[in-house]
Design a protein around this motif. Structure first.
Motif, PDB file in Angstrom:
ATOM      1  N   ALA A  37       0.854  -1.191   0.000  1.00 60.62           N
ATOM      2  CA  ALA A  37       0.000   0.000   0.000  1.00 60.62           C
ATOM      3  C   ALA A  37       0.888   1.238   0.000  1.00 60.62           C
ATOM      4  CB  ALA A  37      -0.906  -0.013   1.213  1.00 60.62           C
ATOM      5  N   ILE A  38       0.403   2.275  -0.659  1.00 66.25           N
ATOM      6  CA  ILE A  38       1.176   3.508  -0.795  1.00 66.25           C
ATOM      7  C   ILE A  38       0.310   4.659  -0.308  1.00 66.25           C
ATOM      8  CG2 ILE A  38       2.281   5.079  -2.459  1.00 66.25           C
ATOM      9  CD1 ILE A  38       2.076   1.476  -3.361  1.00 66.25           C
ATOM     10  N   LEU A  88      -4.756   6.298   0.115  1.00 70.68           N
ATOM     11  CA  LEU A  88      -4.023   5.032   0.189  1.00 70.68           C
ATOM     12  C   LEU A  88      -4.342   4.238  -1.078  1.00 70.68           C
ATOM     13  CD1 LEU A  88      -2.151   3.793   2.316  1.00 70.68           C
ATOM     14  CD2 LEU A  88      -4.139   2.680   3.318  1.00 70.68           C
ATOM     15  N   LEU A  89      -3.285   3.807  -1.734  1.00 72.50           N
ATOM     16  CA  LEU A  89      -3.413   3.033  -2.968  1.00 72.50           C
ATOM     17  C   LEU A  89      -2.958   1.619  -2.638  1.00 72.50           C
ATOM     18  CD1 LEU A  89      -3.938   3.688  -6.022  1.00 72.50           C
ATOM     19  CD2 LEU A  89      -1.489   4.086  -6.231  1.00 72.50           C
ATOM     20  N   VAL A  90      -3.815   0.655  -2.870  1.00 74.49           N
ATOM     21  CA  VAL A  90      -3.454  -0.728  -2.542  1.00 74.49           C
ATOM     22  C   VAL A  90      -3.150  -1.466  -3.844  1.00 74.49           C
ATOM     23  CG1 VAL A  90      -4.162  -2.843  -1.365  1.00 74.49           C
ATOM     24  CG2 VAL A  90      -5.004  -0.623  -0.561  1.00 74.49           C
ATOM     25  N   VAL A  91      -1.985  -2.105  -3.873  1.00 74.61           N
ATOM     26  CA  VAL A  91      -1.520  -2.781  -5.087  1.00 74.61           C
ATOM     27  C   VAL A  91      -1.351  -4.257  -4.797  1.00 74.61           C
ATOM     28  CG1 VAL A  91       0.390  -2.979  -6.726  1.00 74.61           C
ATOM     29  CG2 VAL A  91      -0.277  -0.725  -5.869  1.00 74.61           C
ATOM     30  N   GLN A  92      -1.979  -5.059  -5.656  1.00 79.45           N
ATOM     31  CA  GLN A  92      -1.848  -6.505  -5.487  1.00 79.45           C
ATOM     32  C   GLN A  92      -1.359  -7.106  -6.795  1.00 79.45           C
ATOM     33  OE1 GLN A  92      -5.488  -8.337  -4.188  1.00 79.45           O
ATOM     34  NE2 GLN A  92      -4.352  -9.992  -3.217  1.00 79.45           N
ATOM     35  N   ALA A  95      -5.572  -2.635  -6.570  1.00 82.37           N
ATOM     36  CA  ALA A  95      -6.629  -3.432  -5.949  1.00 82.37           C
ATOM     37  C   ALA A  95      -7.693  -2.529  -5.335  1.00 82.37           C
ATOM     38  CB  ALA A  95      -6.036  -4.353  -4.883  1.00 82.37           C
ATOM     39  N   ALA A  96      -7.272  -1.394  -4.788  1.00 79.51           N
ATOM     40  CA  ALA A  96      -8.225  -0.494  -4.127  1.00 79.51           C
ATOM     41  C   ALA A  96      -7.580   0.864  -3.945  1.00 79.51           C
ATOM     42  CB  ALA A  96      -8.608  -1.060  -2.760  1.00 79.51           C
ATOM     43  N   LEU A 105      -4.171   1.367 -18.361  1.00 75.86           N
ATOM     44  CA  LEU A 105      -3.304   2.451 -17.884  1.00 75.86           C
ATOM     45  C   LEU A 105      -4.064   3.761 -17.772  1.00 75.86           C
ATOM     46  CD1 LEU A 105      -0.226   1.977 -20.313  1.00 75.86           C
ATOM     47  CD2 LEU A 105      -0.443   1.066 -17.991  1.00 75.86           C
ATOM     48  N   GLY A 106      -3.414   4.740 -17.147  1.00 73.52           N
ATOM     49  CA  GLY A 106      -3.874   6.124 -17.238  1.00 73.52           C
ATOM     50  C   GLY A 106      -4.635   6.639 -16.033  1.00 73.52           C
ATOM     51  N   SER A 107      -5.120   5.744 -15.160  1.00 70.05           N
ATOM     52  CA  SER A 107      -5.813   6.194 -13.943  1.00 70.05           C
ATOM     53  C   SER A 107      -5.609   5.140 -12.863  1.00 70.05           C
ATOM     54  CB  SER A 107      -7.304   6.393 -14.208  1.00 70.05           C
ATOM     55  OG  SER A 107      -7.961   5.142 -14.240  1.00 70.05           O
ATOM     56  N   PHE A 108      -6.166   5.439 -11.688  1.00 72.12           N
ATOM     57  CA  PHE A 108      -6.034   4.512 -10.553  1.00 72.12           C
ATOM     58  C   PHE A 108      -7.223   3.571 -10.421  1.00 72.12           C
ATOM     59  CE2 PHE A 108      -3.422   8.094  -8.488  1.00 72.12           C
ATOM     60  CZ  PHE A 108      -2.221   7.530  -8.892  1.00 72.12           C
ATOM     61  N   ASP A 109      -8.011   3.433 -11.461  1.00 72.26           N
ATOM     62  CA  ASP A 109      -9.154   2.523 -11.346  1.00 72.26           C
ATOM     63  C   ASP A 109      -8.676   1.116 -10.985  1.00 72.26           C
ATOM     64  OD1 ASP A 109     -10.966   4.463 -11.952  1.00 72.26           O
ATOM     65  OD2 ASP A 109     -11.310   3.816 -14.025  1.00 72.26           O
ATOM     66  N   PRO A 110      -9.306   0.495 -10.002  1.00 74.21           N
ATOM     67  CA  PRO A 110      -8.925  -0.874  -9.643  1.00 74.21           C
ATOM     68  C   PRO A 110      -8.927  -1.794 -10.864  1.00 74.21           C
ATOM     69  CG  PRO A 110     -10.343   0.034  -7.965  1.00 74.21           C
ATOM     70  CD  PRO A 110     -10.307   1.052  -9.084  1.00 74.21           C
TER      71      PRO A 110
END
Ligand code: GUN
Ligand code: ZN
Length: 451
Positions: A15-16, A43-47, A52-53, A382-387
């Motif tokens: 998470a970032i 908070l950006l969650v990366v899986q 991821a969220a 790409l291009g946004s933070f959409d899960p």
């Protein structure tokens, strides 16, 4: 700063934390408050390399358990920048003095690209080029290689080693170029086909059929390029279009049977949905309409257009709501004068000013991120933070230099309006120094804090 970026060996969840800013719609057509998503303490969650969220730290952190958090409080996190037009063999020839397009090509560019006959040299420049992109926060690019197939191998090998989503292709060029850089219509077809079979859709890599421009391709070569697009419908077409007044006149002389520059590409079968044309500075209204109808895209390359004295791109014409054309931003190095997409948005703003137009900070962000993804038909990835999207992003420091620290002394703001002002300061004053870290598939690929 006490930040320990989380770097799982493979996959895993991280998470970032930081101020999250992305575009979820096109601010040229939607009100900015709806087109932009801003989470001041996010908070950006990366899986497994994908988003991821995302949400506010307050909401999301209780769901994390013992997942490690990389804390970038005070920093701004945006999707990785997308450079829709750049030439890796021209990395070493930026700032070539005194010429406009056609003389610049003959005097500087062709001799430089000749050096890429040597695969070892090509490899060394490809490595440096990709490191430079990452240092500037650029995570995806549409890239001209040189005419030599091994120059494409060198590029894709270096991109693959960095897990980057990159698009490239061998230059096709069978006339009006020195012998040492010329192929033939047939050899370019065969070599491009072999490269497509080797690299297209291998991991994150994609291929673009790359005739340099109409002046350096016979009609037969352009038609064979179109045949490749028929045979491989998800490869791209990447070329130059209507950059410079003398170039447009030359194309008209060379192809008198066609209605203009775009028509040469159109009648040979190259104007399609996955076609990207660099520049378009001299396009007529009718040509913009045709590009819109074909769903083709333009790469707006302001630093290059100013450096070569090509002209001022009519972005408001491209973005005309009655016949919208997809537009991304390109650095066009080595006619472009910077690898930085922030610096490129700075010059785009000034081009707009010279034409009595306003390019807002959020429109600039859109062009450098989601707009680029749309131009490359990669908006699902790409291009946004959409899960679900690939977790390529950049961490920007609003106080990266003494001047920025003074300009942005109140730090990360709580409102979208104040964020527009902070982002504009990064557009105008940011450049490479504003990049704290660049993440690729959720892992640190560049950090300004590395030794
Ligand atoms: N048109 C044809 N080739 C080139 C090139 O290498 N750079 C630019 N800017 N325009 C071109
Ligand atoms: Zn170019």
């Amino acid at each position: 700063m006490g930040q320990t970026p989380a770097t799982p060996a493979t996959g895993g969840t991280v998470a970032i934390r930081g101020a999250l800013l992305d575009c979820i719609a096109d601010p040229f057509y939607e009100p900015e408050a709806q087109a932009v998503r801003y989470i001041p303490d996010g908070l950006l969650v990366v899986q497994d390399g994908h988003i991821a969220a995302l949400g506010s730290y307050e909401e999301v952190s209780p769901t994390l358990g013992d997942i490690p958090i990389s804390d970038y409080t005070g920093k701004l996190i945006t999707p990785g920048f997308i450079d829709t037009h750049i030439h890796y063999p021209q990395t070493g020839m930026m700032a070539a003095y005194g010429e406009q397009l056609l003389e610049w090509l003959n005097r500087y560019t062709f001799p430089t690209e000749g050096k890429f006959a040597d695969p070892a040299y090509a490899r060394s420049v490809a490595e440096l080029f990709l490191d430079e992109l990452l240092r500037n926060g650029t995570t995806t690019a549409l890239v001209f290689a040189a005419v030599f197939p091994a120059s494409v191998d060198a590029f894709f090998e270096a991109a693959e080693a960095r897990h980057l989503r990159m698009i490239s292709g061998k230059v096709m060029m069978d006339r009006n170029a020195p012998d040492f850089l010329s192929d033939t219509a047939q050899s370019s077809y065969k070599e491009s086909k072999a490269l497509i079979e080797k690299w297209h859709n291998r991991g994150r890599l994609l291929y673009a059929v790359t005739p340099r421009f109409a002046a350096t391709s016979s009609e037969a070569q352009l038609k064979l390029a179109a045949q490749l697009l028929d045979e491989f419908p998800d490869v791209y077409l990447h070329t130059h279009l209507s950059e410079n007044v003398s170039e447009v006149a030359w194309i008209q002389e060379m192809f008198p049977q066609y209605q203009g520059y775009l028509d040469v590409y159109d009648q040979t079968g190259l104007v399609r949905e996955r076609s990207l044309f660099a520049h378009g500075v001299q396009l007529t209204d009718a040509e913009f309409q045709r590009l819109s109808e074909a769903k083709a895209a333009i790469s707006f390359c302001p630093t290059s257009n100013l450096f070569l004295g090509s002209g001022l791109f009519r972005i408001e014409q491209a973005k005309n709501p009655t016949h919208p054309v997809k537009v991304g931003l390109g650095t066009d190095v080595g006619a472009g004068t910077s690898f930085s997409m922030l610096q490129t948005t700075n010059e785009a703003y000034k081009v707009a000013q010279l034409r009595g137009q306003k390019l807002s900070a959020f429109k600039a962000l859109f062009l450098a991120t989601l707009g680029g993804a749309r131009a490359l038909c990669l908006e699902d990835k790409l291009g946004s933070f959409d899960p679900g999207k690939e977790a390529d992003f950049v961490v920007l420091d609003p106080q990266a230099t003494p001047l920025l620290a003074l300009r942005n002394q109140s730090g990360i703001p709580g409102t979208l309006e104040a964020m527009a002002d902070l982002l504009f300061s990064l557009v105008i004053m940011g450049g490479d120094r504003a990049v704290t870290a660049t993440y690729v598939l959720g892992k640190v690929a560049y950090s300004s804090e590395s030794p």
